[in-house]
Design a protein around this motif. Structure first.
Motif, PDB file in Angstrom:
ATOM      1  N   GLU A  43       0.834  -1.205   0.000  1.00  0.00           N
ATOM      2  CA  GLU A  43       0.000   0.000   0.000  1.00  0.00           C
ATOM      3  C   GLU A  43       0.861   1.243   0.000  1.00  0.00           C
ATOM      4  N   GLU A  44       0.280   2.310  -0.473  1.00  0.00           N
ATOM      5  CA  GLU A  44       0.900   3.626  -0.412  1.00  0.00           C
ATOM      6  C   GLU A  44      -0.173   4.661  -0.734  1.00  0.00           C
ATOM      7  N   ILE A  45       0.165   5.906  -0.508  1.00  0.00           N
ATOM      8  CA  ILE A  45      -0.738   6.979  -0.922  1.00  0.00           C
ATOM      9  C   ILE A  45      -0.384   7.315  -2.360  1.00  0.00           C
ATOM     10  N   LYS A  46      -1.360   7.165  -3.224  1.00  0.00           N
ATOM     11  CA  LYS A  46      -1.181   7.486  -4.636  1.00  0.00           C
ATOM     12  C   LYS A  46      -2.498   8.081  -5.102  1.00  0.00           C
ATOM     13  N   TRP A  47      -2.460   9.042  -5.938  1.00  0.00           N
ATOM     14  CA  TRP A  47      -3.655   9.739  -6.390  1.00  0.00           C
ATOM     15  C   TRP A  47      -4.405  10.321  -5.179  1.00  0.00           C
ATOM     16  N   ASN A  48      -3.641  10.761  -4.187  1.00  0.00           N
ATOM     17  CA  ASN A  48      -4.155  11.419  -2.981  1.00  0.00           C
ATOM     18  C   ASN A  48      -5.139  10.546  -2.196  1.00  0.00           C
ATOM     19  N   ALA A  49      -4.884   9.237  -2.175  1.00  0.00           N
ATOM     20  CA  ALA A  49      -5.742   8.314  -1.432  1.00  0.00           C
ATOM     21  C   ALA A  49      -4.986   7.003  -1.207  1.00  0.00           C
ATOM     22  N   PRO A  50      -5.435   6.188  -0.262  1.00  0.00           N
ATOM     23  CA  PRO A  50      -4.820   4.867  -0.100  1.00  0.00           C
ATOM     24  C   PRO A  50      -4.970   4.056  -1.388  1.00  0.00           C
ATOM     25  N   SER A  51      -3.850   3.480  -1.827  1.00  0.00           N
ATOM     26  CA  SER A  51      -3.826   2.699  -3.051  1.00  0.00           C
ATOM     27  C   SER A  51      -3.063   1.409  -2.768  1.00  0.00           C
ATOM     28  N   PHE A  52      -3.444   0.335  -3.434  1.00  0.00           N
ATOM     29  CA  PHE A  52      -2.914  -0.990  -3.141  1.00  0.00           C
ATOM     30  C   PHE A  52      -2.326  -1.598  -4.399  1.00  0.00           C
ATOM     31  N   PHE A  53      -1.253  -2.392  -4.223  1.00  0.00           N
ATOM     32  CA  PHE A  53      -0.558  -2.960  -5.366  1.00  0.00           C
ATOM     33  C   PHE A  53      -0.087  -4.379  -5.074  1.00  0.00           C
ATOM     34  N   THR A  54       0.093  -5.124  -6.123  1.00  0.00           N
ATOM     35  CA  THR A  54       0.833  -6.381  -6.101  1.00  0.00           C
ATOM     36  C   THR A  54       1.958  -6.147  -7.100  1.00  0.00           C
ATOM     37  N   GLY A  55       1.794  -6.572  -8.345  1.00  0.00           N
ATOM     38  CA  GLY A  55       2.748  -6.208  -9.381  1.00  0.00           C
ATOM     39  C   GLY A  55       2.563  -4.752  -9.757  1.00  0.00           C
ATOM     40  N   GLU A  56       1.347  -4.375 -10.037  1.00  0.00           N
ATOM     41  CA  GLU A  56       0.946  -3.002 -10.352  1.00  0.00           C
ATOM     42  C   GLU A  56      -0.118  -2.584  -9.346  1.00  0.00           C
ATOM     43  N   HIS A  57      -0.444  -1.314  -9.334  1.00  0.00           N
ATOM     44  CA  HIS A  57      -1.563  -0.857  -8.510  1.00  0.00           C
ATOM     45  C   HIS A  57      -2.846  -1.474  -9.066  1.00  0.00           C
ATOM     46  N   PHE A  58      -3.688  -1.925  -8.164  1.00  0.00           N
ATOM     47  CA  PHE A  58      -4.933  -2.562  -8.601  1.00  0.00           C
ATOM     48  C   PHE A  58      -6.168  -2.007  -7.912  1.00  0.00           C
ATOM     49  N   ALA A  59      -6.001  -1.244  -6.848  1.00  0.00           N
ATOM     50  CA  ALA A  59      -7.171  -0.712  -6.136  1.00  0.00           C
ATOM     51  C   ALA A  59      -6.808   0.616  -5.498  1.00  0.00           C
ATOM     52  N   THR A  60      -7.726   1.561  -5.595  1.00  0.00           N
ATOM     53  CA  THR A  60      -7.535   2.872  -5.007  1.00  0.00           C
ATOM     54  C   THR A  60      -8.848   3.314  -4.387  1.00  0.00           C
ATOM     55  N   MET A  61      -8.754   3.834  -3.169  1.00  0.00           N
ATOM     56  CA  MET A  61      -9.960   4.346  -2.520  1.00  0.00           C
ATOM     57  C   MET A  61     -10.299   5.716  -3.084  1.00  0.00           C
ATOM     58  N   ARG A  62     -11.576   5.962  -3.178  1.00  0.00           N
ATOM     59  CA  ARG A  62     -12.069   7.286  -3.580  1.00  0.00           C
ATOM     60  C   ARG A  62     -12.868   7.817  -2.399  1.00  0.00           C
ATOM     61  N   LEU A  63     -12.425   8.962  -1.879  1.00  0.00           N
ATOM     62  CA  LEU A  63     -13.008   9.498  -0.656  1.00  0.00           C
ATOM     63  C   LEU A  63     -13.708  10.837  -0.847  1.00  0.00           C
ATOM     64  N   ASN A  64     -13.773  11.320  -2.060  1.00  0.00           N
ATOM     65  CA  ASN A  64     -14.299  12.669  -2.258  1.00  0.00           C
ATOM     66  C   ASN A  64     -15.405  12.741  -3.295  1.00  0.00           C
ATOM     67  N   GLY A  65     -16.111  11.651  -3.505  1.00  0.00           N
ATOM     68  CA  GLY A  65     -17.192  11.659  -4.482  1.00  0.00           C
ATOM     69  C   GLY A  65     -18.549  11.838  -3.822  1.00  0.00           C
ATOM     70  N   LYS A  66     -19.590  11.654  -4.599  1.00  0.00           N
ATOM     71  CA  LYS A  66     -20.950  11.746  -4.067  1.00  0.00           C
ATOM     72  C   LYS A  66     -21.209  10.661  -3.033  1.00  0.00           C
ATOM     73  N   VAL A  67     -20.584   9.481  -3.233  1.00  0.00           N
ATOM     74  CA  VAL A  67     -20.645   8.394  -2.262  1.00  0.00           C
ATOM     75  C   VAL A  67     -19.449   8.578  -1.330  1.00  0.00           C
ATOM     76  N   PRO A  68     -19.643   8.497  -0.004  1.00  0.00           N
ATOM     77  CA  PRO A  68     -18.545   8.780   0.925  1.00  0.00           C
ATOM     78  C   PRO A  68     -17.285   7.943   0.732  1.00  0.00           C
ATOM     79  N   LEU A  69     -17.440   6.675   0.341  1.00  0.00           N
ATOM     80  CA  LEU A  69     -16.282   5.801   0.182  1.00  0.00           C
ATOM     81  C   LEU A  69     -16.528   4.841  -0.971  1.00  0.00           C
ATOM     82  N   GLN A  70     -15.555   4.777  -1.862  1.00  0.00           N
ATOM     83  CA  GLN A  70     -15.611   3.832  -2.968  1.00  0.00           C
ATOM     84  C   GLN A  70     -14.241   3.174  -3.101  1.00  0.00           C
ATOM     85  N   LEU A  71     -14.237   1.958  -3.588  1.00  0.00           N
ATOM     86  CA  LEU A  71     -13.005   1.270  -3.926  1.00  0.00           C
ATOM     87  C   LEU A  71     -13.012   1.079  -5.433  1.00  0.00           C
TER      88      LEU A  71
END
Length: 136
Positions: A43-71
């Protein structure tokens, strides 16, 4: 593939500690669920949010949309696609955004806790499709 520990892992905890409750608790629960889903997830902060990787990044949280939390699930930087039927989603959590990305929304506080098993099931499958990191 061995796991790589992100030198910025502490900054993820710092980032989350700066969030307001109840979002902070939901983000931390989602973080723990993702990290426990499969071996070698970093994990690391990427795109101004928690982001997760194995070989490449595969998941990033979105915290600033109409929905409070998205993956947002994605396949890294290389253009590729994933067959929708290759990810088993019995609870219908995935909203497909394109051939290489999908989203899981958590519309209300506490929703993460009720979806942890399903999220982990999806993440375990998703990482099977993430390209290996290319050295260079």
């Amino acid at each position: 593939m061995g796991s790589r520990k992100s030198p910025l892992a502490d900054s993820v905890a710092d980032y989350i500690s700066g969030l307001e409750p109840p979002l902070r608790e939901d983000v931390e629960a989602l973080r723990r669920a993702i990290l426990a889903s499969a071996r070698g997830i970093g994990e690391e902060i990427k795109w101004n949010a928690p982001s997760f990787f194995t070989g490449e990044h595969f998941a990033t949280m979105r915290l600033n949309g109409k929905v409070p939390l998205q993956l947002i699930l994605h396949l890294g930087v290389k253009k590729s696609s994933i067959a929708r039927d290759s990810i088993e989603d019995p609870d219908g959590l995935l909203q497909w955004l394109g051939p290489d990305r999908a989203c899981i929304s958590f519309p209300a506080s506490g929703t993460v806790a009720t979806r942890i098993a399903s999220v982990q099931h999806i993440v375990r499958q998703w990482v099977q499709h993430v390209p290996a990191r290319v050295a260079g």
